[in-house]
Design a protein around this motif. Structure first.
Motif, PDB file in Angstrom:
ATOM      1  N   PHE A 119       1.557  -8.349  -1.800  1.00  0.00           N
ATOM      2  CA  PHE A 119       1.424  -6.938  -2.150  1.00  0.00           C
ATOM      3  C   PHE A 119       2.764  -6.209  -2.132  1.00  0.00           C
ATOM      4  O   PHE A 119       3.000  -5.344  -2.987  1.00  0.00           O
ATOM      5  CB  PHE A 119       0.382  -6.249  -1.265  1.00  0.00           C
ATOM      6  CG  PHE A 119      -1.021  -6.646  -1.620  1.00  0.00           C
ATOM      7  CD1 PHE A 119      -1.542  -6.379  -2.877  1.00  0.00           C
ATOM      8  CD2 PHE A 119      -1.830  -7.309  -0.716  1.00  0.00           C
ATOM      9  CE1 PHE A 119      -2.832  -6.761  -3.233  1.00  0.00           C
ATOM     10  CE2 PHE A 119      -3.122  -7.689  -1.051  1.00  0.00           C
ATOM     11  CZ  PHE A 119      -3.618  -7.413  -2.314  1.00  0.00           C
ATOM     12  N   ALA A 120       3.645  -6.551  -1.218  1.00  0.00           N
ATOM     13  CA  ALA A 120       4.981  -5.934  -1.220  1.00  0.00           C
ATOM     14  C   ALA A 120       5.687  -6.233  -2.542  1.00  0.00           C
ATOM     15  O   ALA A 120       6.348  -5.358  -3.120  1.00  0.00           O
ATOM     16  CB  ALA A 120       5.802  -6.425  -0.030  1.00  0.00           C
ATOM     17  N   GLY A 121       5.528  -7.443  -3.047  1.00  0.00           N
ATOM     18  CA  GLY A 121       6.128  -7.815  -4.335  1.00  0.00           C
ATOM     19  C   GLY A 121       5.504  -7.056  -5.495  1.00  0.00           C
ATOM     20  O   GLY A 121       6.214  -6.618  -6.409  1.00  0.00           O
ATOM     21  N   ILE A 122       4.192  -6.896  -5.476  1.00  0.00           N
ATOM     22  CA  ILE A 122       3.506  -6.131  -6.525  1.00  0.00           C
ATOM     23  C   ILE A 122       3.989  -4.688  -6.507  1.00  0.00           C
ATOM     24  O   ILE A 122       4.322  -4.115  -7.549  1.00  0.00           O
ATOM     25  CB  ILE A 122       1.972  -6.208  -6.351  1.00  0.00           C
ATOM     26  CG1 ILE A 122       1.469  -7.618  -6.692  1.00  0.00           C
ATOM     27  CG2 ILE A 122       1.269  -5.161  -7.221  1.00  0.00           C
ATOM     28  CD1 ILE A 122       0.017  -7.874  -6.334  1.00  0.00           C
ATOM     29  N   TYR A 123       4.032  -4.092  -5.324  1.00  0.00           N
ATOM     30  CA  TYR A 123       4.460  -2.689  -5.215  1.00  0.00           C
ATOM     31  C   TYR A 123       5.907  -2.521  -5.683  1.00  0.00           C
ATOM     32  O   TYR A 123       6.203  -1.624  -6.472  1.00  0.00           O
ATOM     33  CB  TYR A 123       4.327  -2.185  -3.776  1.00  0.00           C
ATOM     34  CG  TYR A 123       2.937  -2.229  -3.190  1.00  0.00           C
ATOM     35  CD1 TYR A 123       1.794  -2.298  -3.988  1.00  0.00           C
ATOM     36  CD2 TYR A 123       2.752  -2.202  -1.816  1.00  0.00           C
ATOM     37  CE1 TYR A 123       0.518  -2.334  -3.426  1.00  0.00           C
ATOM     38  CE2 TYR A 123       1.485  -2.223  -1.249  1.00  0.00           C
ATOM     39  CZ  TYR A 123       0.379  -2.304  -2.052  1.00  0.00           C
ATOM     40  OH  TYR A 123      -0.874  -2.337  -1.496  1.00  0.00           O
ATOM     41  N   GLN A 124       6.801  -3.374  -5.182  1.00  0.00           N
ATOM     42  CA  GLN A 124       8.216  -3.224  -5.539  1.00  0.00           C
ATOM     43  C   GLN A 124       8.431  -3.467  -7.027  1.00  0.00           C
ATOM     44  O   GLN A 124       9.144  -2.717  -7.688  1.00  0.00           O
ATOM     45  CB  GLN A 124       9.090  -4.174  -4.711  1.00  0.00           C
ATOM     46  CG  GLN A 124      10.570  -3.882  -4.846  1.00  0.00           C
ATOM     47  CD  GLN A 124      10.946  -2.505  -4.312  1.00  0.00           C
ATOM     48  OE1 GLN A 124      10.530  -2.113  -3.228  1.00  0.00           O
ATOM     49  NE2 GLN A 124      11.723  -1.767  -5.078  1.00  0.00           N
ATOM     50  N   GLY A 125       7.815  -4.512  -7.562  1.00  0.00           N
ATOM     51  CA  GLY A 125       7.942  -4.787  -8.992  1.00  0.00           C
ATOM     52  C   GLY A 125       7.380  -3.661  -9.841  1.00  0.00           C
ATOM     53  O   GLY A 125       7.963  -3.283 -10.864  1.00  0.00           O
ATOM     54  N   GLY A 126       6.254  -3.100  -9.416  1.00  0.00           N
ATOM     55  CA  GLY A 126       5.660  -1.987 -10.145  1.00  0.00           C
ATOM     56  C   GLY A 126       6.543  -0.758 -10.129  1.00  0.00           C
ATOM     57  O   GLY A 126       6.735  -0.088 -11.154  1.00  0.00           O
ATOM     58  N   LEU A 127       7.124  -0.464  -8.969  1.00  0.00           N
ATOM     59  CA  LEU A 127       7.991   0.706  -8.867  1.00  0.00           C
ATOM     60  C   LEU A 127       9.279   0.525  -9.668  1.00  0.00           C
ATOM     61  O   LEU A 127       9.784   1.480 -10.263  1.00  0.00           O
ATOM     62  CB  LEU A 127       8.290   1.023  -7.400  1.00  0.00           C
ATOM     63  CG  LEU A 127       7.085   1.489  -6.589  1.00  0.00           C
ATOM     64  CD1 LEU A 127       7.469   1.690  -5.131  1.00  0.00           C
ATOM     65  CD2 LEU A 127       6.470   2.759  -7.162  1.00  0.00           C
ATOM     66  N   GLU A 128       9.795  -0.691  -9.706  1.00  0.00           N
ATOM     67  CA  GLU A 128      10.986  -0.946 -10.527  1.00  0.00           C
ATOM     68  C   GLU A 128      10.660  -0.775 -12.017  1.00  0.00           C
ATOM     69  O   GLU A 128      11.474  -0.250 -12.778  1.00  0.00           O
ATOM     70  CB  GLU A 128      11.546  -2.331 -10.229  1.00  0.00           C
ATOM     71  CG  GLU A 128      12.208  -2.382  -8.863  1.00  0.00           C
ATOM     72  CD  GLU A 128      12.575  -3.777  -8.401  1.00  0.00           C
ATOM     73  OE1 GLU A 128      12.445  -4.740  -9.184  1.00  0.00           O
ATOM     74  OE2 GLU A 128      12.986  -3.900  -7.233  1.00  0.00           O
ATOM     75  N   ALA A 129       9.456  -1.167 -12.426  1.00  0.00           N
ATOM     76  CA  ALA A 129       9.030  -0.952 -13.813  1.00  0.00           C
ATOM     77  C   ALA A 129       8.894   0.542 -14.079  1.00  0.00           C
ATOM     78  O   ALA A 129       9.282   1.023 -15.157  1.00  0.00           O
ATOM     79  CB  ALA A 129       7.713  -1.673 -14.081  1.00  0.00           C
TER      80      ALA A 129
END
Length: 136
Positions: A119-129
């Motif tokens: 989930f940390a990866g999903i959140y960080q990747g989403g925020l970078e997008a």
């Protein structure tokens, strides 16, 4: 319960960022991982289609337009977690905005570290997008 969170600073006003991400059904507008979102139950449930064909169904639990925040839970998803509740929030930060995406959940069939990393990866990747929508 395990938790994960990520934040990113964006060079745009909090109002402008909230205008893009504040709609519960707006994920395809800024998150490349989500190709489609269909609202049901008066907009309180969204059925998401991911780029790899997975289906995720989420329910809007709280929405606060003034505070630029909403929380949602997962009804159905291929994730190794249960009891999922996440919040997406936009706050004014100097001349720009800070967006925070956080969640709590219990792992199912995997270690707490694995589901936190997921989930940390999903959140960080989403925020970078999301950040890519606001060039400096």
């Amino acid at each position: 319960m395990a938790t994960a969170s990520a934040f990113i600073d964006i060079p745009a006003s909090a109002d402008k960022v909230w205008q893009l991400i504040g709609g519960f059904n707006s994920l395809p507008d800024w998150l490349p991982l989500i190709t489609n979102s269909e609202a049901s139950e008066g907009g309180r449930v969204r059925t998401l289609q991911t780029v790899d064909g997975a289906v995720v169904v989420e329910r809007l639990d709280t929405f606060d337009n003034a505070a630029k925040s909403y929380s949602y839970s997962i009804v159905q998803a291929p994730f190794p977690a249960t009891g999922y509740l996440a919040t997406l929030k936009v706050e004014a930060q100097g001349q720009g905005a800070r967006v925070t995406w956080s969640g709590r959940f219990a792992p199912v069939g995997v270690s707490e570290e694995e589901v936190v990393a997921l989930f940390a990866g999903i959140y960080q990747g989403g925020l970078e997008a999301l950040r890519a929508n606001y060039p400096t």
